[in-house]
Design a protein around this motif. Sequence first.
Motif, PDB file in Angstrom:
ATOM      1  N   ASP A 153      -6.318  -8.707  -4.649  1.00 22.67           N
ATOM      2  CA  ASP A 153      -7.490  -8.040  -5.225  1.00 22.67           C
ATOM      3  C   ASP A 153      -7.516  -8.334  -6.732  1.00 22.67           C
ATOM      4  O   ASP A 153      -6.995  -7.558  -7.541  1.00 22.67           O
ATOM      5  N   MET A 201       0.469  -1.262 -11.038  1.00 23.18           N
ATOM      6  CA  MET A 201      -0.682  -1.326 -10.126  1.00 23.18           C
ATOM      7  C   MET A 201      -1.376  -2.690 -10.244  1.00 23.18           C
ATOM      8  O   MET A 201      -1.927  -3.194  -9.257  1.00 23.18           O
ATOM      9  N   ALA A 202      -1.363  -3.268 -11.438  1.00 20.77           N
ATOM     10  CA  ALA A 202      -1.954  -4.606 -11.627  1.00 20.77           C
ATOM     11  C   ALA A 202      -1.200  -5.627 -10.773  1.00 20.77           C
ATOM     12  O   ALA A 202      -1.809  -6.457 -10.084  1.00 20.77           O
ATOM     13  N   LYS A 207       0.840  -1.214   0.000  1.00 22.19           N
ATOM     14  CA  LYS A 207       0.000   0.000   0.000  1.00 22.19           C
ATOM     15  C   LYS A 207       0.869   1.257   0.000  1.00 22.19           C
ATOM     16  O   LYS A 207       0.557   2.241  -0.671  1.00 22.19           O
ATOM     17  N   THR A 216      -0.303   1.690 -14.673  1.00 26.30           N
ATOM     18  CA  THR A 216      -1.370   0.686 -14.563  1.00 26.30           C
ATOM     19  C   THR A 216      -0.778  -0.729 -14.499  1.00 26.30           C
ATOM     20  O   THR A 216      -1.309  -1.576 -13.796  1.00 26.30           O
ATOM     21  N   LYS A 265     -10.023  -8.416  -8.868  1.00 33.41           N
ATOM     22  CA  LYS A 265     -10.876  -7.527  -9.681  1.00 33.41           C
ATOM     23  C   LYS A 265     -10.094  -6.285 -10.117  1.00 33.41           C
ATOM     24  O   LYS A 265     -10.171  -5.856 -11.255  1.00 33.41           O
ATOM     25  N   LYS A 266      -9.365  -5.732  -9.159  1.00 34.71           N
ATOM     26  CA  LYS A 266      -8.571  -4.534  -9.494  1.00 34.71           C
ATOM     27  C   LYS A 266      -7.462  -4.892 -10.481  1.00 34.71           C
ATOM     28  O   LYS A 266      -7.119  -4.113 -11.363  1.00 34.71           O
ATOM     29  N   PHE A 267      -6.890  -6.085 -10.299  1.00 34.82           N
ATOM     30  CA  PHE A 267      -5.856  -6.530 -11.236  1.00 34.82           C
ATOM     31  C   PHE A 267      -6.408  -6.527 -12.663  1.00 34.82           C
ATOM     32  O   PHE A 267      -5.779  -5.997 -13.586  1.00 34.82           O
ATOM     33  N   LYS A 268      -7.606  -7.119 -12.810  1.00 37.34           N
ATOM     34  CA  LYS A 268      -8.218  -7.201 -14.146  1.00 37.34           C
ATOM     35  C   LYS A 268      -8.436  -5.786 -14.712  1.00 37.34           C
ATOM     36  O   LYS A 268      -8.214  -5.542 -15.902  1.00 37.34           O
ATOM     37  N   MET A 269      -8.869  -4.876 -13.858  1.00 41.54           N
ATOM     38  CA  MET A 269      -9.145  -3.504 -14.289  1.00 41.54           C
ATOM     39  C   MET A 269      -7.847  -2.822 -14.786  1.00 41.54           C
ATOM     40  O   MET A 269      -7.810  -2.249 -15.871  1.00 41.54           O
ATOM     41  N   TYR A 270      -6.800  -2.915 -13.975  1.00 44.45           N
ATOM     42  CA  TYR A 270      -5.534  -2.270 -14.353  1.00 44.45           C
ATOM     43  C   TYR A 270      -4.908  -2.933 -15.583  1.00 44.45           C
ATOM     44  O   TYR A 270      -4.336  -2.255 -16.438  1.00 44.45           O
ATOM     45  N   SER A 319      -1.962  -5.068  -7.125  1.00 40.65           N
ATOM     46  CA  SER A 319      -3.311  -5.564  -6.786  1.00 40.65           C
ATOM     47  C   SER A 319      -3.273  -7.060  -6.496  1.00 40.65           C
ATOM     48  O   SER A 319      -3.937  -7.526  -5.569  1.00 40.65           O
TER      49      SER A 319
END
Lengths: 105, 266
Positions: free
Chosen positions: B87, B78-79, A10, B75, B89-94, B82
Amino acid sequence: MSGHGPEEIKKTIRTYLKVLGVLVVGTIATVGASYLHFDSMAMTVGLALLIASVKAGFVALYFMHLIDEQKIIYKLLGLTTFFFLGLMVLIIWASGDKPMNTVMP
Amino acid sequence: MEVPYTVENRPDTGLYNAKVGIWLFLASEVMLFGALFSSYILLRVGALEGHWPTELLNVPIGTVNTMVLILSSVTVVMAWASLKLNDFKKFKMYQLATVICACMFVLIKSYEYRDKLTHHDVVLADGMRVDGHLVEETDEYIILSHPVSYPAVKGIGYRPTAIKEAEHGDDHHHAEDRKIMLADIVKRTTWGPWANTYFAIYFTLTGLHALHVIAGALVIAYYWGPGSKMWKTNPEQFTNRIEVSGLFWHFVDLVWIFLFPILYLL
């Protein structure tokens, strides 16, 4: 990157966003610097490459995690840097071999 | 046979094997682009005063493309972060955001290529040189938009200083579309890699970089789509694969960070 605990990740995410800011500012600075007309071409090239190197440094250190990597990677990159610089220096050195007075056609 | 050290670190290197592998690959990539960069330097330094084309590329478009690639670098990391935080879902988004950025980059680059490949450079029988974008072509004539004309010099191809002078002159500055009869044309070429040394190195460097972008995007898209099933069976190895593909993507970004000022701004 050695530490992968949730808290550390984080914290790292916040760093990524700061680096994004640095890269955006760096890009704007690069474009802005191109409008400054220096007398010497070397000065213009030097400034552009300096800003690009700072940006590249941030990407390598934080996004590629080189700030906290194993020794073997540093050794590998050290060797790469040596050969890369050798390539550049030899090429620049060789460019000095061209005829000094090129005749215009 | 099982591939060793895909998840746990190898005792002698302190890293899983794929990570050492990608760094070795990136080292070879540094030398590949280094050879082309040094070729650029040699050509640039060796060019006669006033003969190296400048200001031919669209800086705002290049800046937008730089921003797109920088955003994709964030991104992609960040993937990975995540996944470290479990996480998915966030991985998929990034990951999807990275693929979109990659597609945007390639589309913008394609637009730039098209712009150059439709830019015609014509030498006329009366000794003038005209360049502009092709609007219309028939068996008898061509029409160029935003034409710039200047005297051709035998033995010398592209002359940026002459074009600059012509562009600042009242008679030649972005005149109406110009119709040129094919019978009056001595030589005609487009601003492709064959046009001059500048475009040769420009297309080589950016073309090779674009191939890297496409290859990286395909890998990232695979791990966003069908490859993401591995998250359920072996999440640690999957996370490592995302880190490795991310390292390649950051390298692609690094190369562009140097290409942009060198080709667009200097």
